[in-house]
Design an enzyme around this catalytic site. Structure first.
Site, short mmCIF file in Angstrom:
data_model
loop_
_atom_site.label_atom_id
_atom_site.label_comp_id
_atom_site.label_asym_id
_atom_site.label_seq_id
_atom_site.Cartn_x
_atom_site.Cartn_y
_atom_site.Cartn_z
N VAL B 118 0.84 -1.18 0.00
CA VAL B 118 0.00 0.00 0.00
C VAL B 118 0.89 1.25 0.00
O VAL B 118 1.93 1.28 0.64
CB VAL B 118 -0.94 -0.02 1.23
N LYS B 131 11.82 13.01 0.57
CA LYS B 131 11.73 14.20 1.44
C LYS B 131 12.58 14.00 2.69
O LYS B 131 13.15 14.94 3.22
CB LYS B 131 10.29 14.50 1.84
N GLY B 197 -4.56 -6.97 -10.08
CA GLY B 197 -5.88 -6.92 -10.68
C GLY B 197 -5.83 -6.98 -12.20
O GLY B 197 -4.94 -6.39 -12.81
N SER B 264 17.55 15.81 -16.04
CA SER B 264 17.64 16.91 -15.07
C SER B 264 16.26 17.45 -14.75
O SER B 264 16.08 18.64 -14.53
CB SER B 264 18.55 18.02 -15.60
N GLU B 286 21.68 15.54 -19.93
CA GLU B 286 20.33 15.97 -20.31
C GLU B 286 20.20 15.94 -21.82
O GLU B 286 21.04 16.46 -22.55
CB GLU B 286 20.07 17.38 -19.76
N ASP B 405 -0.57 8.42 -12.81
CA ASP B 405 0.53 8.22 -13.76
C ASP B 405 0.14 7.29 -14.91
O ASP B 405 0.67 7.40 -16.01
CB ASP B 405 1.76 7.63 -13.04
N ALA B 413 1.68 12.84 -7.63
CA ALA B 413 0.86 12.11 -6.67
C ALA B 413 -0.45 12.84 -6.40
O ALA B 413 -1.53 12.25 -6.45
CB ALA B 413 1.64 11.90 -5.38
N HIS B 541 2.49 39.59 8.83
CA HIS B 541 3.84 40.15 8.68
C HIS B 541 4.68 39.78 9.89
O HIS B 541 4.19 39.87 10.99
CB HIS B 541 3.75 41.66 8.55
#
Lengths: 479, 571
Positions: B118, B131, B197, B264, B286, B405, B413, B541
């Protein structure tokens, strides 16, 4: 590469350290297990004479001292054999070769130091090259009469012989190879205006690394200022003898007949730490502790291999559990850094120095385990084989001079710790109790030096009180 | 909750057999600690936060809405359909998860089929673990930037890192998010069916081991959300050690001295940030003439100045890597480059490692699309604007949708999740077309880059075709108090808009926390907020959000004309 091989002498008198243009085949050595860290880089250059250079045995090492050459000139070496012993900060390491060959010349003899990356010896592939290598080594030593410590990497090579053709690759008549330079090497080559084609790579797969460019540009690779000993010291005669004579150290040069002995790497480290300690505001608190109970416990446990040192370290650790501030550190002058573990460093005098093996988690391990651990540490300390985390992870230090009859002394706080305990001898002392009855008790004076930025008088007093209670009723130490 | 059930029961007797459990599931939705990842919607949570009386009323509303829909559906079909599920989602990535969450909220009986673990790519091999690595690289950069530290008056001695601990951090994060995701599905009552599936017919799916689907289930609607895998061009040999994709790189098994990154785009860029912070040197390869091809040219120019030039990075542009051989037999990784246009051999690189970041390929094999006459286009499942699948003859396939995708519309995502939500709305009878131009994207380098809507060249082209004027406004982080306090003044924000209507066409940001700042712009685009209105919104601010405040204020909207023509805005 300028290819005009008009000059007949294949080896010009030229400093090997300053190889701005000369092809410089090098051999990298792999330090072996004595102390773990390995500088695993490979330099597969198919040259016939290779330089053996000072390996970086740790990330902080900038200079290393040759303790001894295991092999002598003329010895045949095979890949993986130990060649030389190098002393870094606190450990000695065997360094082994990556290549087969003959140790043709020793450039840096035992007892001398060389910066990381400097050639310390030459490895010839076959007998024929030995003479050449010797010549090379000779020219090297001529152009380098000063010991390393006083002359950092020479920036410009000594003027080469008349012809400019010195850029011809020497001794290496290889098929011209594609130049491979790392991204950062290319970047700084542009910055320093170094022609990348003229640089010989010493990195993995012979590639040109940023430090090759820095060397070619005559820039000393970034490193902290070299260690003390800036006085122009006359070199001790017969350097190949290796061991520096143990002579009384003179304080100032004017006194006639004095001998100056440079610090060993360890002594340099001690000196640096001691000077650093001056920046910490310390104070001291002493406390008498009755040791009759501890002494009898010691007598009881002695057959089981328990030593007084470990008992004291354990007692200190258990007291620290209740006074975490004494186990803390002041790193920035603005905050307390509380250490999760209680690691007791114990000062140990070893030949020519001082080291503090650390009993990690001394509060948690039982006394027998601690003793076993301690024996291992002592063994390693004598062999100078302690790993960095085994001598630098202490959070509190115990120093005991009691066995010498010292009744009290005060210790200097090592950098990075909050407190150190100086333990004196336990002596029979006449004491009077509250009712005026006299008796003789064994008393020991302990004196704690602490960083007053984080540890205050009351903290130390409370800690010592706990410590004394534990020592006076020490059964708890065996639990 | 009891109240809500009785209410729904009383509303529409016709729907009783299904509305009961539906309401119960609805209740479950309210109890669940719904968490939001990678842009998953959090509306369930937002409902929770209202007062209990309100929430009861809202549940009642929802139930009524649901009941009405069922009646409508029943009318359409003539008789209630007999299916195992209202909705089956193939693939439990972020897209499938988002769709499932929303489907439950809408009262649909939902199952999700997952053959792997999952969370899909994002959680296990993508945004989430990367991340964690980028969090480390960001801090390393701060600690290593002596100049910056000095300016702040900080002293940091020789920062270092432990590779294994860094790798563990990334791995732990992924497994934590994965279990959160799994729990949220379970607690909402979504059935997780394990296996791969395959569609065997209209409204029919089999699942089980690869190649041996043994269990058949039926559903009124099916969503394909099978995602993608790293795309590896021909001639590149992946050994997972010295030549690898992001899948392996995220495990951070070693930190090479020198790594070539092929591609890149944002994946390559993020990894260059990680690797250079950990001490590697990087070479970009690239195919296009410019690095960071997807970004607005002005942004990529600045990005090059901030993220490439000062770092230990060099690059080869306009070249293809035709052959990459892993390091073996004492040889380094070899990369053969040819000119992208002339196809002439150009160069050979010798590096310690190569990471392939040339994009991602849809993972649609074995889906059984041939059973329903659907032909993939370069592997992508063709869909219309409602994400409904179209077959080989260009006709819509009923009850079959594809998000994320796998349809290739926008490979992000949160886009997959948004598409999933849109599909669920569509299924429930609410016409819904997702505005892809309102979906933000972010690249989590240091500093970050983010964008929403059109780039300037795209906007100029559109303007030319559409015959309307466009303008560009820019502000700099150098003028922002908070950025200066952080001593991170590097960065710009750029706004592309229509001066005649005040419509926001695109916003691009590079600078501190750009990824968090973009949402004000993406929300404005999604809701159709005009510049002349948003510029009156107040920003605290000093905050970085004032960069956007400045940006909106600096836009010159022809407001004299516009205020009267202003369309009503749904807020």
């Amino acid at each position: 590469m300028a290819a005009s091989p008009s000059i007949s002498t294949p080896f010009v008198s030229r400093s090997l350290l300053s190889s701005s243009t000369v092809s410089r085949p090098q051999i990298l050595l792999l330090p072996r297990a004595r102390s773990g860290r390995q500088a695993a880089r490979i330099a597969p250059i198919s040259a016939k004479i290779r330089e053996i250079f000072m390996p970086a045995l740790s990330s902080t090492m900038t200079e290393g001292k040759i303790v001894s050459w295991i092999k002598s000139e003329g010895d045949r070496l095979s890949k993986g054999e130990s060649v030389v012993v190098v002393e870094s900060d606190k450990a000695d390491m065997d360094v082994e070769t990556f290549y087969d060959g003959i140790l043709a010349a020793i450039v840096v003899p035992a007892g001398e130091s060389a910066p990381v990356g400097a050639p310390i010896g030459l490895l010839a592939e076959s007998e024929e090259e030995v003479a050449l290598a010797k010549a090379q080594a000779h020219s090297q030593s001529q152009s380098q009469p000063q010991p390393q410590a006083h002359s950092p990497l020479p920036v410009s090579p000594p003027s080469p012989p008349a012809s400019a053709a010195v850029t011809t690759p020497l001794a290496v008549s290889e098929v011209p190879r594609k130049t491979v330079a790392t991204p950062y090497a290319k970047k700084i080559a542009k910055q320093y205006k170094v022609d990348i084609g003229s640089v010989t790579g010493t990195g993995p797969y012979g590639r040109i690394t940023p430090s090759d460019i820095e060397t070619a540009a005559g820039i000393q690779p970034k490193k902290p200022a070299s260690s003390p000993a800036a006085l122009p010291v006359p070199q001790v005669p017969s350097p190949s003898a290796g061991a520096t004579p143990k002579a009384p150290t003179a304080v100032l040069p004017p006194i006639p007949g004095s001998t100056v002995v440079p610090f060993t790497t360890m002594q340099v480290a001690v000196s640096k730490n001691m000077v650093e300690s001056l920046s910490v505001p310390t104070f001291r608190v002493g406390y008498p502790v009755t040791t009759n109970a501890l002494d009898s416990l010691y007598e009881k446990l002695k057959p089981k291999g328990v030593t007084m040192t470990v008992l004291l370290a354990k007692a200190a650790a258990m007291a620290l559990v209740k006074h975490p501030v004494v186990n803390a550190t002041c790193k920035d002058g603005k905050s307390f850094t509380y250490n999760e573990n209680i690691n007791i460093a114990v000062a140990v005098a070893i030949d020519g120095g001082l080291i503090t093996p650390v009993l990690q988690d001394a509060d948690k391990l039982d006394i027998y385990l601690l003793c076993e651990r301690w024996k291992e540490l002592l063994k390693k300390a004598r062999g100078k084989q302690l790993q960095p985390n085994e001598y630098s992870s202490g959070t509190f230090t115990v120093s005991n001079l009691g066995m010498f009859g010292v009744d009290r002394f005060d210790a200097i706080l090592p950098p990075g710790q909050g407190a150190i305990m100086a333990v004196g001898a336990s002596k029979p002392t006449v004491v009077a109790d509250a009712d005026g009855f006299f008796s003789v008790k064994s008393k020991m004076l302990v004196n704690v030096t602490a960083d007053h930025r984080i540890i205050y008088g009351a903290d130390l007093a409370a800690f010592l009180q706990t410590f004394a209670k534990i020592v006076e009723d020490p059964e708890i130490l065996t639990r | 909750m009891a109240a809500s059930i009785s209410l729904s029961l009383s509303l529409s007797p016709a729907s009783t057999p299904r509305s009961g459990p539906a309401a119960a599931r609805l209740g479950a939705a309210f109890r669940s600690s719904s968490l939001s990842f990678c842009g998953l919607r959090r509306e369930v949570l937002s409902l929770r936060s209202v007062g209990s009386a309100d929430s009861r009323r809202m549940i009642a509303d929802l139930a009524r809405h649901r009941a009405a829909k069922i009646v409508a559906a029943a009318e359409n079909n003539g008789k209630p359909a007999k299916f195992d599920y209202d909705l089956i989602i193939i693939g439990a990535g972020v897209g499938g998860h988002g769709a499932a969450l929303h489907a439950v909220e809408k009262g649909l009986k939902t199952a999700i089929i997952e053959g792997d673990i999952v969370g899909g790519t994002c959680v296990n091999r993508g945004c989430v673990p990367s991340k964690a690595l980028l969090a480390v690289s960001g801090r390393m950069r701060e600690f290593q930037d002596e100049h910056h530290l000095k300016a702040l008056g900080l002293q940091v001695a020789s920062p270092g890192y432990d590779r294994q601990s860094v790798a563990d951090h990334a791995n732990n994060l992924a497994s934590k998010i994965r279990s959160n995701l799994t729990n949220s599905l379970k607690s909402l009552g979504v059935d997780i069916l394990t296996g791969f599936g395959t569609i065997v017919g209209t409204q029919k799916v089999k699942y089980g081991k690869v190649g041996f689907p043994d269990t058949e289930v039926t559903a009124e609607n099916i969503i394909i959300a099978t995602g993608s895998v790293p795309f590896v061009p021909k001639g590149i040999e992946i050994d997972g050690k010295t030549v690898f994709t992001s899948d392996h790189a995220l495990k951070l098994e070693w930190v090479p001295d020198w790594i070539a990154i092929v591609g890149s785009g944002y994946i390559g860029l993020e990894f260059s940030d990680v690797y250079t912070a950990l001490g590697s040197e990087v070479t970009f390869v690239e195919a296009l003439d410019q690095l960071m091809p997807g970004f607005d040219p002005e942004i990529s120019k600045l990005a090059q100045r901030v993220l490439i030039n000062p770092r230990k990075i060099d690059y080869h542009t306009g070249v293809f890597a035709t052959k990459i051989t892993p390091a073996k037999d004492g040889k380094p990784v070899l990369i053969e480059l040819i000119d992208a246009k002339t196809k002439e051999p150009k160069d050979t690189l010798e590096v310690d490692a190569a990471m392939i970041a040339t994009g991602r390929a849809p993972f649609t094999k074995g889906l059984g699309l041939e059973n329903i006459n659907v032909a993939t286009v370069r592997g992508f499942v063709p869909v219309d604007e409602h994400m409904q699948v179209t077959d080989a003859d260009g006709n819509l396939v009923p009850h079959l949708f594809c998000i994320g995708d796998a349809n290739g519309k926008l490979m992000l995502a949160h886009a997959a999740s948004a598409q999933g939500i849109s599909v669920v709305e569509q299924i429930c009878g609410n016409d819904n077309v997702l505005n892809h131009l309102s979906i933000p994207a972010a690249c989590f380098t240091h500093p970050e880059i983010s964008m929403v809507g059109l780039t300037e060249p795209q906007a100029r082209e559109k303007a030319e075709n559409g015959g309307f004027p466009i303008s560009v406004a820019k502000t700099s982080f150098k003028a922002n108090t908070k950025a200066l306090a952080e001593n991170e003044g590097e960065g710009i924000a750029k706004l592309i808009y229509r001066p005649d209507t005040g419509e926001i066409l695109g916003v691009h940001i590079i600078g501190l926390h750009a990824a968090d700042l973009i949402h004000e712009a993406s929300n404005a685009i999604a809701l159709g907020t005009r510049l002349q209105d948003i510029k009156f919104a107040v920003h605290a601010h000093p905050t970085l959000s004032e960069v956007l405040d400045e940006l909106f204020k600096s836009a010159k909207v022809n407001s004299g004309v516009m205020s009267s023509v202003n369309e009503p805005v749904a807020v």
